[in-house]
Design an enzyme around this catalytic site. Structure first.
Site, PDB file in Angstrom:
ATOM      1  N   ASP A  56       1.000  -1.311  -0.039  1.00  0.00           N
ATOM      2  CA  ASP A  56       0.027  -0.114   0.062  1.00  0.00           C
ATOM      3  C   ASP A  56       0.977   1.284   0.113  1.00  0.00           C
ATOM      4  O   ASP A  56       0.485   2.043  -0.416  1.00  0.00           O
ATOM      5  CB  ASP A  56      -1.007  -0.230   1.347  1.00  0.00           C
ATOM      6  CG  ASP A  56      -2.107   0.886   1.092  1.00  0.00           C
ATOM      7  OD1 ASP A  56      -2.404   1.421  -0.151  1.00  0.00           O
ATOM      8  OD2 ASP A  56      -2.818   1.059   2.044  1.00  0.00           O
TER       9      ASP A  56
ATOM     10  N   HIS B 183      -7.629  -1.785   8.794  1.00  0.00           N
ATOM     11  CA  HIS B 183      -6.707  -0.918   7.967  1.00  0.00           C
ATOM     12  C   HIS B 183      -7.036   0.453   7.984  1.00  0.00           C
ATOM     13  O   HIS B 183      -8.005   0.832   7.430  1.00  0.00           O
ATOM     14  CB  HIS B 183      -6.763  -1.773   6.558  1.00  0.00           C
ATOM     15  CG  HIS B 183      -6.056  -0.984   5.614  1.00  0.00           C
ATOM     16  ND1 HIS B 183      -4.793  -1.497   4.965  1.00  0.00           N
ATOM     17  CD2 HIS B 183      -5.996   0.060   4.825  1.00  0.00           C
ATOM     18  CE1 HIS B 183      -4.424  -0.919   3.998  1.00  0.00           C
ATOM     19  NE2 HIS B 183      -4.984   0.238   3.845  1.00  0.00           N
TER      20      HIS B 183
ATOM     21  N   HIS C  12      -5.912   4.739   7.583  1.00  0.00           N
ATOM     22  CA  HIS C  12      -5.043   5.699   7.043  1.00  0.00           C
ATOM     23  C   HIS C  12      -5.189   6.888   8.004  1.00  0.00           C
ATOM     24  O   HIS C  12      -6.143   7.161   8.739  1.00  0.00           O
ATOM     25  CB  HIS C  12      -5.539   6.063   5.729  1.00  0.00           C
ATOM     26  CG  HIS C  12      -5.159   4.950   4.525  1.00  0.00           C
ATOM     27  ND1 HIS C  12      -4.080   5.158   3.476  1.00  0.00           N
ATOM     28  CD2 HIS C  12      -5.151   3.669   4.510  1.00  0.00           C
ATOM     29  CE1 HIS C  12      -4.012   4.382   2.966  1.00  0.00           C
ATOM     30  NE2 HIS C  12      -4.499   3.322   3.328  1.00  0.00           N
TER      31      HIS C  12
ATOM     32  N   CYS D 106      -2.935   9.419  -0.423  1.00  0.00           N
ATOM     33  CA  CYS D 106      -4.492   9.367  -1.072  1.00  0.00           C
ATOM     34  C   CYS D 106      -4.356  10.105  -2.157  1.00  0.00           C
ATOM     35  O   CYS D 106      -3.842  11.243  -2.440  1.00  0.00           O
ATOM     36  CB  CYS D 106      -5.305  10.086  -0.107  1.00  0.00           C
ATOM     37  SG  CYS D 106      -6.953  10.159  -0.237  1.00  0.00           S
TER      38      CYS D 106
ATOM     39  N   ASN E 174      -0.764   5.537   5.163  1.00  0.00           N
ATOM     40  CA  ASN E 174      -1.160   4.430   6.482  1.00  0.00           C
ATOM     41  C   ASN E 174      -0.952   5.059   7.482  1.00  0.00           C
ATOM     42  O   ASN E 174       0.304   5.765   7.649  1.00  0.00           O
ATOM     43  CB  ASN E 174      -0.410   3.087   5.887  1.00  0.00           C
ATOM     44  CG  ASN E 174      -1.094   2.626   4.790  1.00  0.00           C
ATOM     45  OD1 ASN E 174      -2.045   1.684   4.804  1.00  0.00           O
ATOM     46  ND2 ASN E 174      -0.415   2.764   3.554  1.00  0.00           N
TER      47      ASN E 174
END
Lengths: 306, 306
Positions: free
Chosen positions: A14, A207, A209, A240, A249
């Site tokens: 990610d 998960h 951010h 993003c 993250n």
């Protein structure tokens, strides 16, 4: 001994997929080895997606093959479809993570399929994986479970619907993902409770951010609601696509610091995590890594829970 | 209507005193006016300390005098001793904030007095202020209540002892301050409960720093424990003298975002807060302001609680 909490490092997937620079395969592997040395027991090392779409992930097969020799570490790959799951299996991955966007618009933008069509793809993956010789764990992520940059607010009952369909499809674990980082702690509590009410313990991971600065507070809400697995990225790698310059993250270093300070046992050593951070920085020299503990240094009050 | 939470902006004091640059008085006042316009109803505008020690605060008398005309805004000044309290009173401050370090070593380093000697100074301030014509609110801060860069761990019973002595001295409010930012959410819950058990509702405020990235999570723990007043600084201004490059106070913008998203009513408008941020940036052009919401932009899912 503190209660264990598992952290899955998702930086190599990610984090890197959001970088302009492509990290050389050898550095990726060196970084993953350093992460394992620091005590990470789950690492999402890449994704099996078309290299034309995400060239940063073109070497995932090679990275999985190199990483799977690490003892006691579960090597995870993200896959969007059955073809990706088959490639993950062939490369020797221990687990796959299949995202299903709860937001219909986000789902179509990412996979050309609606949410429930993507659940059907997950069902096909489960059927195929269960028919193979070697076991491979199947996690499914409810992406945009806390808000969507396209649709805005995502209703809780919609998250429950998708999570229930995934549980019925027979996945091993369900992840609630704050893909764009719009969630707040009250919402984390509410969504976790509603989804757990519907699917029980198969909901086992968050998960998160840090787009709005609430990532670690959202993790706190999650751990207080009983969640014991979290995704995070070293140096807060990521970002993003809809907000240039936004944070990515949640930061692995800060998450470890919080959990250990609170008495949870992550099995992760902060100093060795900082060593892994140096490898990462060498691989991405132009990228400003985030993380408050790394900047301030470990305070003398810190003791690992172990 | 959401439950109200009060935010006291401490950037003009705790933020600016850590800056190398000295912000011109006119810009300070312009910034404070912009903060009031954004909805801040408590602003700590400076401190009455020897200008030789903290030259950034030399104009506090002038700043208080200019700010007190702002309608509906409580103008707060930090004072270390009776002399400072007298100057604050003369300049027209609505409230004073007197720090008492719970860590004996930190107390001696900052005030040349032990913690309980400093409580005696607070008692003298209370006696003097109560004898004046005009009322002036007296808050006392338990500094280093969550850890100390010199002593390390600060035992909870020591915080309870100092807070109890301050309550007995007759202050109006007690602040628990994570001066160096070592606290974690479990500790925030434990210390708040212990101190409230000893002094009751006179404990009404938390002052948190984001040194280790846990500031907003600590604020979450505090609000969930019933605390309804928080100090914070626009752009996370501040820092830590013992950790160059470390983060400062928790970010006002992100705190407002979290609280409003959770349904609490702060009375603060994020767009007007961003306007105040521009004034601040103009006054400190060399300083990198922090704050995730300001970087990412307000998401479409955001609605004020009001």
């Amino acid at each position: 001994m503190g209660e264990p909490v598992s952290i899955c490092e998702v930086g190599p997937r990610d984090g890197l997929q959001m970088q302009k620079a492509i990290m050389p395969t050898a550095v990726k592997i060196e970084w993953i080895v350093a992460l394992a040395r620091a005590g990470l027991r789950e690492i999402e090392v890449g994704s099996f997606v078309p290299p034309k779409l995400i060239p940063q992930m073109a070497d995932t097969g090679e990275v999985v093959a190199a990483s799977r020799t690490l003892e006691g570490v579960s090597i995870v790959a993200l896959v969007p479809n059955l073809k990706g799951a088959q490639r993950a299996y062939e490369s020797g991955a221990d687990a796959i993570n299949v995202p299903v966007s709860v937001s219909e618009a986000h789902s179509r933008a990412n996979t050309n399929k609606g949410s429930l069509e993507q659940v059907a793809e997950v069902r096909a993956i489960v059927d195929w994986v269960r028919a193979q010789e070697r076991p491979m764990k199947i996690d499914a992520g409810c992406a945009t479970a806390f808000g969507c940059s396209i649709e805005g607010t995502v209703p809780i009952d919609r998250v429950v619907t998708v999570a229930s369909a995934l549980a019925e499809a027979g996945v091993d674990g369900i992840v609630l993902a704050d893909t764009v980082g719009y969630g707040n702690p009250a919402q984390v509590r509410a969504v976790v409770r509603a989804v757990r009410g519907a699917v029980g313990g198969v909901l086992d991971r968050l998960h998160l951010h840090d787009t709005m600065g609430l990532g670690i507070a959202n993790a706190l809400a999650g751990v207080e609601e009983g969640i014991r697995c979290f995704d995070s990225a070293l140096g807060g790698l990521g970002g993003c696509p809809f907000a240039p310059g936004a944070s990515g993250n949640i930061v692995t270093e800060d998450l470890v610091f919080m959990l250990e300070s609170m008495g949870f046992e992550t099995g992760i050593d902060l100093d060795l995590l900082f060593a892994a951070r140096e490898v990462l920085q060498r691989g991405l020299p132009e990228t400003a890594l985030l993380g408050n503990v790394a900047k301030a240094g470990i305070p003398k009050t810190y003791h690992r829970a172990a």
